[in-house]
Design a protein around this motif. Structure first.
Motif, short mmCIF file in Angstrom:
data_model
loop_
_atom_site.label_atom_id
_atom_site.label_comp_id
_atom_site.label_asym_id
_atom_site.label_seq_id
_atom_site.Cartn_x
_atom_site.Cartn_y
_atom_site.Cartn_z
N LEU A 91 22.14 25.50 57.21
CA LEU A 91 22.40 25.72 55.79
C LEU A 91 23.03 24.48 55.17
O LEU A 91 23.85 23.81 55.80
CB LEU A 91 23.31 26.93 55.59
CG LEU A 91 22.80 28.26 56.13
CD1 LEU A 91 23.79 29.38 55.82
CD2 LEU A 91 21.42 28.60 55.55
N ASN A 93 24.57 22.43 51.41
CA ASN A 93 25.07 22.46 50.04
C ASN A 93 24.02 21.79 49.16
O ASN A 93 24.16 20.66 48.72
CB ASN A 93 26.42 21.73 49.98
CG ASN A 93 27.06 21.83 48.61
OD1 ASN A 93 26.83 22.78 47.89
ND2 ASN A 93 27.83 20.82 48.25
N ARG A 235 24.11 25.10 44.38
CA ARG A 235 23.93 24.15 45.48
C ARG A 235 23.66 24.86 46.80
O ARG A 235 24.55 25.11 47.59
CB ARG A 235 25.16 23.23 45.63
CG ARG A 235 25.65 22.57 44.36
CD ARG A 235 24.55 21.80 43.62
NE ARG A 235 23.93 20.77 44.46
CZ ARG A 235 22.61 20.70 44.70
NH1 ARG A 235 21.79 21.57 44.18
NH2 ARG A 235 22.12 19.74 45.47
N ILE A 236 22.40 25.21 47.00
CA ILE A 236 22.04 25.90 48.23
C ILE A 236 20.66 25.43 48.70
O ILE A 236 19.70 25.40 47.94
CB ILE A 236 22.07 27.45 48.03
CG1 ILE A 236 21.56 28.19 49.26
CG2 ILE A 236 21.30 27.88 46.80
CD1 ILE A 236 22.54 28.19 50.39
N ASN A 257 30.25 24.75 54.10
CA ASN A 257 29.51 23.93 53.12
C ASN A 257 28.71 24.75 52.12
O ASN A 257 28.28 24.23 51.10
CB ASN A 257 28.60 22.92 53.84
CG ASN A 257 27.50 23.57 54.66
OD1 ASN A 257 27.64 24.70 55.13
ND2 ASN A 257 26.39 22.86 54.85
N VAL A 258 28.50 26.04 52.40
CA VAL A 258 27.79 26.91 51.44
C VAL A 258 28.71 28.06 51.06
O VAL A 258 29.09 28.87 51.91
CB VAL A 258 26.48 27.45 52.05
CG1 VAL A 258 25.76 28.34 51.03
CG2 VAL A 258 25.57 26.30 52.48
N ALA A 262 26.95 31.43 46.52
CA ALA A 262 25.64 30.83 46.78
C ALA A 262 24.89 31.60 47.86
O ALA A 262 23.68 31.86 47.73
CB ALA A 262 25.81 29.37 47.18
N GLN A 263 25.60 31.99 48.91
CA GLN A 263 24.95 32.74 49.98
C GLN A 263 24.42 34.08 49.48
O GLN A 263 23.28 34.47 49.77
CB GLN A 263 25.93 32.97 51.14
CG GLN A 263 26.27 31.70 51.91
CD GLN A 263 27.08 31.98 53.16
OE1 GLN A 263 26.86 32.98 53.85
NE2 GLN A 263 28.04 31.11 53.46
#
Length: 368
Positions: A91, A93, A235-236, A257-258, A262-263
Motif C-alpha cells: 500500500l 500514500n 493519497r492512496i 503511510n495510508v 483513505a483505507q
C-alpha cells in the motif's frame, strides 16, 4: 560561506511542481474562486464516489486511533478484485509512494534507472533522490520506444519505469509490446509498470498485467486511486508484485503511510463499479468534445488514452508559458509542460462538459 548539508545529488533536485491550486490563482489574479475552472492535475471531475464518502463518515468514529498499518481490509478488497495473495500487495500514500519506494529499495548511488523521455516527472526525481544514474531514452512519437529502452539497459541497471498510458503525453503501449519487452529484460532488473490511468482504457485496450506479475518475478505493477476512482486528496495507491519485491518495499515503507480515511474510502471505491463506469464514460465523451474542437481550431494534439490531452499552442519556446498565463487570467488552470522539455505544449485535463466548453472558448480567444 553558507553551510551545506546532504549529498550533492539531493541538493541538485528541482522540487516537483504540482498544478496551481484554485485559491492561489484567485489570489494572484483577483478572480472569484467559484468561477475558476481547474483542468491541470488529471483529477476526476465527478469528485469522489458517494460510497467512499459514506465509508469515510463511518471511519471518523475511530480516527483517534492509528490506522491499520498492514491495511488488512483494503488488501482483502484488492485480493478479491485482482486475485493475488495479500503478501503480493504494497500500500502506498498514492502510487507516487510506490514509485519512490521502488527507487529506495532497489537502487544504490551510481546505479542506473531507465525510463522514457516525456514520461512522468517523478521517475527522474526518484532516481536523483537515491543518487541513481538516469538513462532517459528518447521518445518515439511522444511515447515509449521499448526496443530502445531494452537496448539501453546496462549491467548496473536496477530499475525500469514504464507508464501506460503515459503522463503527460497520453500515449499507449499495446499489451504484446510490453510482454515482448518483459521477456528481454534481465531477471535481476525490476520493471515498474505504472498504470495510473489504466481505468480509462477502452475495453479492447485492456490487458491483464496481474497475469504478467505471476509470470515475471521482477515485475511491479503500480496503481492509483487518485484518477478514475476520484480519491486524489486522500493519497492512496498500491503495488502488486511477487513477495521477493513486496517484502523489500514493506520493509522500508512508513508503517502508517495510508491513513484510516483513505483505507475506508478505497475499500468502498474498489467495489463501486457503477462510479468507475460513469467516470470512464464521462472521460470518453469529454475527449471527443475537446478533440473535435481542436480539429476545428487546427490545434495539434497527441492522441490520448488517459484523462487529459497534450496540445501544441505555438511554434516558439515561449508559447506554452504565454498561453498558460493568458488562460490563468481568464480563470482557466491547465498544465504547462516546459519542465518535460515540451515548452510549446500544454496538458489539459478532461473536465465536465461545461468546463471543457469554457476552456475551449477561452483557448479560442487566446489563440486569436
Amino acid at each position: 560561506m553558507s553551510l551545506q548539508f546532504g549529498p550533492d545529488y539531493v541538493r541538485a533536485i528541482a522540487p516537483y511542481q504540482g498544478g496551481k491550486p484554485i485559491a492561489e490563482v484567485a489570489r494572484e489574479f483577483g478572480l472569484d474562486e467559484a468561477k475558476i475552472i481547474k483542468l491541470a492535475s488529471n483529477e476526476n471531475p465527478l469528485g469522489m464516489p458517494e460510497s467512499a464518502k459514506q465509508a469515510m463518515l463511518k471511519a471518523v468514529a475511530d480516527i483517534g486511533r492509528y490506522p491499520d498499518s498492514n491495511g488488512f481490509e483494503l488488501k482483502q478488497a484488492i485480493t478479491a478484485k485482482y486475485g493475488v495473495p495479500q503478501e503480493w500487495i504494497t500500500l502506498g500514500n498514492g502510487s507516487n509512494d510506490i514509485l519512490e519506494l521502488a527507487a529506495h529499495a532497489f537502487v544504490q548511488p551510481g546505479q542506473a534507472v531507465v525510463f522514457a523521455q516525456y514520461s512522468f516527472a517523478v521517475y527522474p526525481l526518484a532516481t536523483q533522490a537515491v543518487g541513481g544514474r538516469a538513462i532517459a531514452v528518447p521518445a518515439k512519437n511522444f511515447g515509449h520506444d521499448l526496443a530502445a529502452m531494452a537496448a539501453a539497459i546496462t549491467p548496473d541497471t536496477k530499475l525500469v519505469f514504464i507508464a501506460n498510458p503515459n503522463n503527460p503525453t497520453g500515449t499507449f503501449i499495446p499489451a504484446a509490446e510490453i510482454e515482448a519487452f518483459l521477456k528481454k529484460v534481465p531477471q535481476e532488473v525490476v520493471v515498474v509498470l505504472d498504470e495510473a490511468y489504466n481505468e480509462y482504457l477502452a475495453p479492447e485496450q485492456q490487458y491483464d498485467s496481474v497475469q504478467w506479475v505471476k509470470q515475471y518475478p521482477n515485475l511491479l505493477v503500480s496503481r492509483t486511486m487518485s484518477k478514475a476512482y476520484g480519491l486524489a486528496g486522500l493519497r492512496i495507491g498500491f503495488g502488486i508484485a511477487q513477495p521477493a519485491i513486496t517484502d523489500l518495499l514493506n520493509r522500508i515503507r512508513q508503517p502508517f503511510n495510508v491513513n484510516s480515511m483513505a483505507q475506508a474510502a478505497a475499500v468502498a471505491a474498489l467495489t463501486d463499479a457503477e462510479f468507475l463506469k460513469k467516470s470512464a464514460q464521462l472521460n470518453a465523451d469529454g475527449y471527443r468534445q475537446l478533440t473535435k474542437a481542436f480539429d476545428a481550431m487546427d490545434v495539434e494534439y497527441v492522441p490520448s488514452y488517459g484523462n487529459f490531452v497534450l496540445i501544441r499552442v505555438g511554434t516558439d519556446d515561449g508559447a506554452g508559458a504565454r498561453v498558460n498565463l493568458a488562460l490563468l487570467k481568464r480563470g482557466i488552470i491547465v498544465r504547462p509542460v516546459g519542465n518535460y522539455g515540451l515548452p510549446q505544449w500544454l496538458r489539459v485535463s478532461i473536465g465536465l462538459p461545461e468546463e471543457n466548453e469554457a476552456f475551449i472558448a477561452a483557448l479560442k480567444q487566446v489563440l486569436a
